[in-house]
Scaffold this motif. Structure first.
Motif, PDB file in Angstrom:
ATOM      1  N   PRO A 159       1.606 -10.225  11.389  1.00 41.32           N
ATOM      2  CA  PRO A 159       2.323 -10.786  10.231  1.00 41.32           C
ATOM      3  C   PRO A 159       1.380 -11.266   9.132  1.00 41.32           C
ATOM      4  CG  PRO A 159       2.495 -12.247  12.136  1.00 41.32           C
ATOM      5  CD  PRO A 159       1.904 -10.963  12.628  1.00 41.32           C
ATOM      6  N   ARG A 160       0.227 -11.826   9.503  1.00 46.38           N
ATOM      7  CA  ARG A 160      -0.668 -12.348   8.471  1.00 46.38           C
ATOM      8  C   ARG A 160      -1.277 -11.219   7.655  1.00 46.38           C
ATOM      9  NH1 ARG A 160      -4.880 -16.028  11.096  1.00 46.38           N
ATOM     10  NH2 ARG A 160      -5.624 -16.152   8.956  1.00 46.38           N
ATOM     11  N   ALA A 161      -1.569 -10.110   8.322  1.00 46.45           N
ATOM     12  CA  ALA A 161      -2.114  -8.966   7.596  1.00 46.45           C
ATOM     13  C   ALA A 161      -1.053  -8.386   6.657  1.00 46.45           C
ATOM     14  CB  ALA A 161      -2.596  -7.906   8.580  1.00 46.45           C
ATOM     15  N   ILE A 162       0.191  -8.325   7.145  1.00 47.64           N
ATOM     16  CA  ILE A 162       1.276  -7.799   6.306  1.00 47.64           C
ATOM     17  C   ILE A 162       1.423  -8.672   5.055  1.00 47.64           C
ATOM     18  CG2 ILE A 162       3.781  -7.443   6.185  1.00 47.64           C
ATOM     19  CD1 ILE A 162       3.670  -6.700   9.180  1.00 47.64           C
ATOM     20  N   GLU A 163       1.388  -9.994   5.287  1.00 43.69           N
ATOM     21  CA  GLU A 163       1.514 -10.938   4.178  1.00 43.69           C
ATOM     22  C   GLU A 163       0.368 -10.748   3.173  1.00 43.69           C
ATOM     23  OE1 GLU A 163       1.413 -15.766   3.890  1.00 43.69           O
ATOM     24  OE2 GLU A 163       1.817 -14.836   5.833  1.00 43.69           O
ATOM     25  N   LYS A 164      -0.843 -10.603   3.702  1.00 46.91           N
ATOM     26  CA  LYS A 164      -2.020 -10.435   2.841  1.00 46.91           C
ATOM     27  C   LYS A 164      -1.895  -9.158   2.004  1.00 46.91           C
ATOM     28  CE  LYS A 164      -5.592 -11.800   1.178  1.00 46.91           C
ATOM     29  NZ  LYS A 164      -5.742 -13.151   0.650  1.00 46.91           N
ATOM     30  N   MET A 165      -1.478  -8.078   2.654  1.00 46.75           N
ATOM     31  CA  MET A 165      -1.353  -6.811   1.943  1.00 46.75           C
ATOM     32  C   MET A 165      -0.268  -6.899   0.870  1.00 46.75           C
ATOM     33  SD  MET A 165      -3.674  -4.760   2.975  1.00 46.75           S
ATOM     34  CE  MET A 165      -4.745  -6.171   3.177  1.00 46.75           C
ATOM     35  N   ARG A 166       0.796  -7.655   1.156  1.00 48.95           N
ATOM     36  CA  ARG A 166       1.876  -7.802   0.173  1.00 48.95           C
ATOM     37  C   ARG A 166       1.405  -8.585  -1.044  1.00 48.95           C
ATOM     38  NH1 ARG A 166       7.068  -7.966   4.066  1.00 48.95           N
ATOM     39  NH2 ARG A 166       7.512  -5.743   3.833  1.00 48.95           N
ATOM     40  N   GLU A 167       0.530  -9.565  -0.795  1.00 51.37           N
ATOM     41  CA  GLU A 167      -0.053 -10.298  -1.916  1.00 51.37           C
ATOM     42  C   GLU A 167      -0.865  -9.359  -2.796  1.00 51.37           C
ATOM     43  OE1 GLU A 167      -2.633 -13.546  -0.730  1.00 51.37           O
ATOM     44  OE2 GLU A 167      -1.008 -14.300   0.565  1.00 51.37           O
ATOM     45  N   LEU A 168      -1.555  -8.440  -2.117  1.00 49.59           N
ATOM     46  CA  LEU A 168      -2.509  -7.570  -2.801  1.00 49.59           C
ATOM     47  C   LEU A 168      -1.798  -6.461  -3.580  1.00 49.59           C
ATOM     48  CD1 LEU A 168      -5.416  -8.225  -2.319  1.00 49.59           C
ATOM     49  CD2 LEU A 168      -5.546  -6.395  -0.648  1.00 49.59           C
ATOM     50  N   PHE A 169      -0.733  -5.940  -2.967  1.00 47.68           N
ATOM     51  CA  PHE A 169      -0.050  -4.802  -3.580  1.00 47.68           C
ATOM     52  C   PHE A 169       1.381  -5.198  -3.882  1.00 47.68           C
ATOM     53  CE2 PHE A 169      -3.350  -3.034  -0.810  1.00 47.68           C
ATOM     54  CZ  PHE A 169      -4.082  -2.320  -1.753  1.00 47.68           C
ATOM     55  N   PRO A 170       1.677  -5.456  -5.166  1.00 45.43           N
ATOM     56  CA  PRO A 170       3.012  -5.922  -5.525  1.00 45.43           C
ATOM     57  C   PRO A 170       4.070  -4.878  -5.197  1.00 45.43           C
ATOM     58  CG  PRO A 170       1.737  -5.347  -7.487  1.00 45.43           C
ATOM     59  CD  PRO A 170       0.805  -5.287  -6.331  1.00 45.43           C
ATOM     60  N   GLU A 171       5.272  -5.351  -4.951  1.00 43.87           N
ATOM     61  CA  GLU A 171       6.385  -4.468  -4.656  1.00 43.87           C
ATOM     62  C   GLU A 171       6.614  -3.506  -5.814  1.00 43.87           C
ATOM     63  OE1 GLU A 171      10.509  -5.358  -2.596  1.00 43.87           O
ATOM     64  OE2 GLU A 171       9.371  -7.198  -2.943  1.00 43.87           O
ATOM     65  N   LYS A 172       7.129  -2.324  -5.476  1.00 44.42           N
ATOM     66  CA  LYS A 172       7.455  -1.291  -6.453  1.00 44.42           C
ATOM     67  C   LYS A 172       6.222  -0.706  -7.138  1.00 44.42           C
ATOM     68  CE  LYS A 172      12.222  -2.448  -7.321  1.00 44.42           C
ATOM     69  NZ  LYS A 172      12.431  -3.849  -6.869  1.00 44.42           N
ATOM     70  N   GLY A 173       5.042  -0.982  -6.604  1.00 46.26           N
ATOM     71  CA  GLY A 173       3.838  -0.348  -7.133  1.00 46.26           C
ATOM     72  C   GLY A 173       3.616   0.997  -6.461  1.00 46.26           C
ATOM     73  N   ASP A 174       2.440   1.571  -6.664  1.00 46.47           N
ATOM     74  CA  ASP A 174       2.135   2.863  -6.057  1.00 46.47           C
ATOM     75  C   ASP A 174       1.776   2.714  -4.589  1.00 46.47           C
ATOM     76  OD1 ASP A 174       2.452   3.958  -8.524  1.00 46.47           O
ATOM     77  OD2 ASP A 174       0.315   3.870  -9.034  1.00 46.47           O
ATOM     78  N   VAL A 175       1.422   1.481  -4.213  1.00 46.19           N
ATOM     79  CA  VAL A 175       1.011   1.248  -2.827  1.00 46.19           C
ATOM     80  C   VAL A 175       2.094   0.468  -2.105  1.00 46.19           C
ATOM     81  CG1 VAL A 175      -0.754   0.261  -1.329  1.00 46.19           C
ATOM     82  CG2 VAL A 175      -1.399   1.203  -3.567  1.00 46.19           C
ATOM     83  N   GLU A 176       2.656   1.102  -1.065  1.00 45.58           N
ATOM     84  CA  GLU A 176       3.733   0.459  -0.321  1.00 45.58           C
ATOM     85  C   GLU A 176       3.180  -0.145   0.963  1.00 45.58           C
ATOM     86  OE1 GLU A 176       7.788   1.678   2.131  1.00 45.58           O
ATOM     87  OE2 GLU A 176       6.662   3.226   1.080  1.00 45.58           O
ATOM     88  N   VAL A 177       3.559  -1.383   1.237  1.00 49.49           N
ATOM     89  CA  VAL A 177       3.183  -2.014   2.503  1.00 49.49           C
ATOM     90  C   VAL A 177       4.362  -1.838   3.450  1.00 49.49           C
ATOM     91  CG1 VAL A 177       2.488  -4.153   3.631  1.00 49.49           C
ATOM     92  CG2 VAL A 177       1.750  -3.672   1.280  1.00 49.49           C
ATOM     93  N   LEU A 178       4.144  -1.117   4.537  1.00 47.29           N
ATOM     94  CA  LEU A 178       5.258  -0.753   5.411  1.00 47.29           C
ATOM     95  C   LEU A 178       5.085  -1.362   6.805  1.00 47.29           C
ATOM     96  CD1 LEU A 178       7.830   1.085   5.730  1.00 47.29           C
ATOM     97  CD2 LEU A 178       6.278   2.820   6.646  1.00 47.29           C
ATOM     98  N   PRO A 179       5.827  -2.440   7.099  1.00 49.24           N
ATOM     99  CA  PRO A 179       5.775  -2.983   8.460  1.00 49.24           C
ATOM    100  C   PRO A 179       6.432  -1.991   9.422  1.00 49.24           C
ATOM    101  CG  PRO A 179       6.751  -4.540   6.906  1.00 49.24           C
ATOM    102  CD  PRO A 179       6.729  -3.214   6.235  1.00 49.24           C
ATOM    103  N   LEU A 180       5.820  -1.791  10.571  1.00 49.54           N
ATOM    104  CA  LEU A 180       6.321  -0.806  11.527  1.00 49.54           C
ATOM    105  C   LEU A 180       6.679  -1.486  12.836  1.00 49.54           C
ATOM    106  CD1 LEU A 180       3.479   1.792  10.978  1.00 49.54           C
ATOM    107  CD2 LEU A 180       5.850   2.118  10.287  1.00 49.54           C
ATOM    108  N   ARG A 181       7.620  -0.897  13.544  1.00 51.22           N
ATOM    109  CA  ARG A 181       7.957  -1.409  14.881  1.00 51.22           C
ATOM    110  C   ARG A 181       6.729  -1.354  15.781  1.00 51.22           C
ATOM    111  NH1 ARG A 181      12.493   1.682  17.864  1.00 51.22           N
ATOM    112  NH2 ARG A 181      11.045   1.134  19.515  1.00 51.22           N
TER     113      ARG A 181
END
Lengths: 440, 305
Positions: free
Chosen positions: A210-232
């Motif tokens: 979760p912390r890595a997901i949060e960090k990546m989301r901070e780094l790459f804003p939503e709707k940008g070219d880079v999608e942060v995709l949490p996976l099962r």
């Protein structure tokens, strides 16, 4: 637009997480007095030695040169003197040429190190090849090859998939990369996208980080070219073909490469290394590895010079050798069991695990009860139970018709087998016998 | 320092074992044994014990004779014993039960290579053998203490009415000892699905298609018929036998549909009360073909050009 084969979502199996070292920030160890650096730590043509005993080398000095396109450079990880060139027995039984380098303890960088000038795809590929980078997720495939423009008649590459699934139990080094090296990671992703003309990127991360997901989301804003995709959390979520399917909905055709699906896949630590290399020009000379397992006293993540004897690393970290039943390079699902702790740390290592017999378990092999779990849980849709039968009958045609070569050796079939049969190992035998007969 | 163990990956395995699976099946069967004890008295428990004892002993002696390690602790022989006893009337002479158990283990299972190699379900094949050999005692269905029936509901399907639903559900009617209480059989099946021991595909397809085809073929009481006879026992505990059922989900559905079709046909158009048994035996035989036609498509398959 070229059409790609669409892939159904691949579901996997539940394996224990055992990510004890999630929160352990990367620490340094006292470096060894001597490193043993295999000249070739990649898939492809072996590198050619450039040094001889007595030569003075620095951190980042090229000691073995790539001998073709699918080949990789190797650099010294210490400053000091080349003591010898000799062969060691690799974990797969083959002979591996190594440079033994005595460290002067100063870690002086090579005076020739400077950030590369990267302006287009070719200069990026040249820089990546010069850096000695190979797939750091474990496969060890020279990374620059993946960045090449597609050949005539092949679909254009359009998506960058960053593999941050880290689905193997115990290992947390990719997690630490995202938390500690995020600036380099961002720069690496952006450079690859820009120079290779990839319009978007997907960073696939299992939800147990979760912390890595949060960090990546901070780094790459939503709707940008880079999608942060949490996976099962489902093994083998980080297997290349599985990740591509679950992150892009495209299937890599049987016998094909990710490029056939228009995708470039980079391990997250590889991408971060590209960023760091573009910034500093320091080649791949050290690795962050998770050191864990019941026989390890201070499990954690450590930055270690490549070629460090694993015995040195383990004694620095603290371990109880008499309790170690298996010593693994990599995770417990796909890692390699070492025959000696004197083995050197390789570029593509992400974990060193000293596991006790309690962690490994003791199993009795029973007859196959045809429960079909191996087939039901195969991420590649194969039927290991039937392939095993065909192997027993030495029926090559049937093994081929059952697509044995499509096996990615993820270990899921052995893991789920209630009779504890060596199913994955049997699949390897089947693949080997097809190869021996000249098949693919 | 220890000698390091070197082997190829994977290095960790799941906690399941053949024994834990068979243990779960035994646990799932136990409510039905309890129901049989209540409905048919302690004779039912004795019969079950004799079947289990004879099956396990046969397995053990076979292993000794074949000079291989005894496989009784994988519990598969015990499961066969319990399921076989569920297929017998509670009043069956014990020696006949012993003959059936020995046949199931020695002939149907071990002669073909033991666990995992039999192409017929041992308990099922033994039931059919016994039906032919001991027809009288095998069809002398026992009845709960004061149930007013005279025959198994299978023989009087035409006369069933809505008032018979509750007796059918709890097993308050004639039949073999383990097939009558639909409630406990369903409970056991739900437990096995929950534990992931079986998938629901076969039981649902089998029971659903029996219902559908019975209705299509004009059975007056299609809905009640799925609670009657050996359908629940067969669909939940015998059709789901790993060795004699297909691997893939699609294969399991095909297998269940086929068994349901055959069961309905036999029930409606034949004099035999052995609909489920024969349907399953026939489906057992075609499993290799079902497997060939229903295999999962491999990942990234490229269609032939």
């Amino acid at each position: 637009m070229p059409t790609f084969i669409s892939a159904p979502r691949v579901r996997g199996i539940s394996v224990p997480h055992r990510k004890h070292t999630d929160d352990s920030a990367t620490a340094a160890i006292t470096p060894p007095g001597e490193v043993v650096i295999p000249l070739s730590m990649h898939i492809g043509r072996p590198a050619e030695a450039l040094v001889k005993p007595g030569d003075r080398v620095f951190v980042g000095t090229l000691i073995a040169k790539a001998t073709g396109f699918i080949s990789a450079n190797t650099h010294s990880s210490v400053s000091g003197t080349v003591k010898a060139l000799r062969e060691i027995t690799a974990s797969d039984g083959s002979a591996a040429a190594c440079a033994v380098i005595e460290s002067d303890g100063l870690f002086e960088p090579d005076p020739g190190i400077r950030p590369p000038a990267v302006t287009d795809r070719q200069s990026l590929m040249d820089a990546v090849q010069a850096s000695g980078l190979v797939g750091l997720g474990g496969a060890g495939f020279p990374t620059h090859v993946k960045l090449a423009a597609p050949a005539e008649g092949k679909p254009p590459l359009d998506i960058l998939v960053i593999n941050a699934a880290e689905c193997e139990p115990y290992i947390t080094s990719d997690n630490r990369t995202m938390l500690e090296d995020w600036e380099d990671l961002k720069a690496g992703i952006e450079a690859v996208m820009r120079h290779c003309g990839l319009r978007r990127a997907v960073i696939g991360i299992e939800r147990n980080k979760p912390r890595a997901i949060e960090k990546m989301r901070e780094l790459f804003p939503e709707k940008g070219d880079v999608e942060v995709l949490p996976l099962r959390c489902s093994y083998p979520q980080g297997a290349e073909k599985v990740l591509i399917a679950n992150a892009t909905g495209r299937a890599v055709p049987m016998g094909g490469l990710p490029a056939d699906a228009g995708v470039v896949v980079l391990n997250v630590t590889s991408a971060a290394f590209i960023g760091s290399y573009l910034r500093t020009g320091t080649p791949l000379v050290s690795k962050r590895v998770t050191v864990d397992g019941g026989a390890v006293l201070n499990p954690g993540n450590y930055r270690v010079p490549i070629g460090t004897p694993i015995s040195h690393l383990l004694s620095e970290v603290g371990w109880e050798p008499e309790r170690a039943e298996k010593l693994l390079m990599g995770g417990p699902m796909m890692g390699t069991a070492l025959y000696t702790a004197d083995y050197p740390l390789l570029k593509n290592n992400n974990a060193i695990l000293a596991l006790t017999s309690e962690e490994l378990g003791v199993y009795r092999i029973d007859p196959c009860i045809r429960c079909g779990r191996c087939a039901d849980n195969c991420p590649m849709g194969l039927s290991p139970v039937e392939i095993a039968l065909a192997l027993e009958q030495k029926d090559l045609t049937r093994m081929r018709n059952l697509f044995a070569m499509n096996c990615i050796e993820c270990g899921s079939c052995s893991f789920v087998c209630p009779a504890k049969r060596p199913v994955t190992q049997t699949m390897r035998l089947a693949k080997g016998s097809i190869r021996k007969a000249g098949g693919r | 320092m220890n000698k390091l163990t070197v082997s190829s990956s994977p290095h960790i395995l799941s906690g399941d074992s053949t024994r834990s699976i068979m243990g779960s099946v035994l646990l799932a069967l136990s409510p039905t044994l309890l129901a049989a004890a209540i409905l048919y008295g302690l004779r039912a428990v004795l019969l079950c014990g004799v079947c289990v004892g004879a099956s396990v002993l046969t397995e053990h002696i076979w292993c000794l004779a074949a000079k291989k390690p005894s496989s009784v602790w994988d519990l598969s022989a015990a499961v066969t014993g319990v399921i076989l006893s569920f297929n017998l009337p509670a009043s069956l002479p014990l020696w006949q039960a012993v003959v059936g158990s020995v046949f199931a283990i020695a002939v149907v299972k071990q002669l073909f290579g033991g666990l995992g190699c039999n192409f017929l379900n041992p308990a099922l094949a033994a039931r059919v053998m016994m039906n032919i050999s001991f027809t009288g005692s095998m069809t002398a269905y026992s009845f709960p203490a004061d149930a007013a029936s005279t025959a198994t509901p299978m023989a009087e399907l035409g006369e069933l009415g809505a008032k018979d639903f509750l007796p059918l559900l709890v097993g308050y009617h004639g039949g073999v000892m383990g097939e009558t209480c639909a409630l406990t059989l369903l409970l056991g099946g739900a437990y096995l699905v929950f534990k992931g021991v079986i998938k629901p595909h076969i039981p649902l397809a089998f029971i659903g298609s029996t219902l559908l085809f019975s209705w299509l073929f004009g059975s007056p009481n299609a809905l009640l018929s799925i609670f009657a006879g050996g359908l629940m026992l067969g669909a939940i505990f015998m059709a789901t036998d790993y060795v004699t059922s297909p691997y893939s989900d699609l294969g399991k559905i095909v297998y269940g549909l086929g068994a349901g079709l055959l069961t309905s046909l036999i029930r409606i158009y034949s004099n035999s009360s052995e609909g489920v048994s024969f349907a399953l035996l026939i489906m057992n035989l075609v499993v290799p073909y079902i497997n060939d036609f229903t295999r999962r498509r491999p990942f990234g398959e490229v269609s032939a050009r």
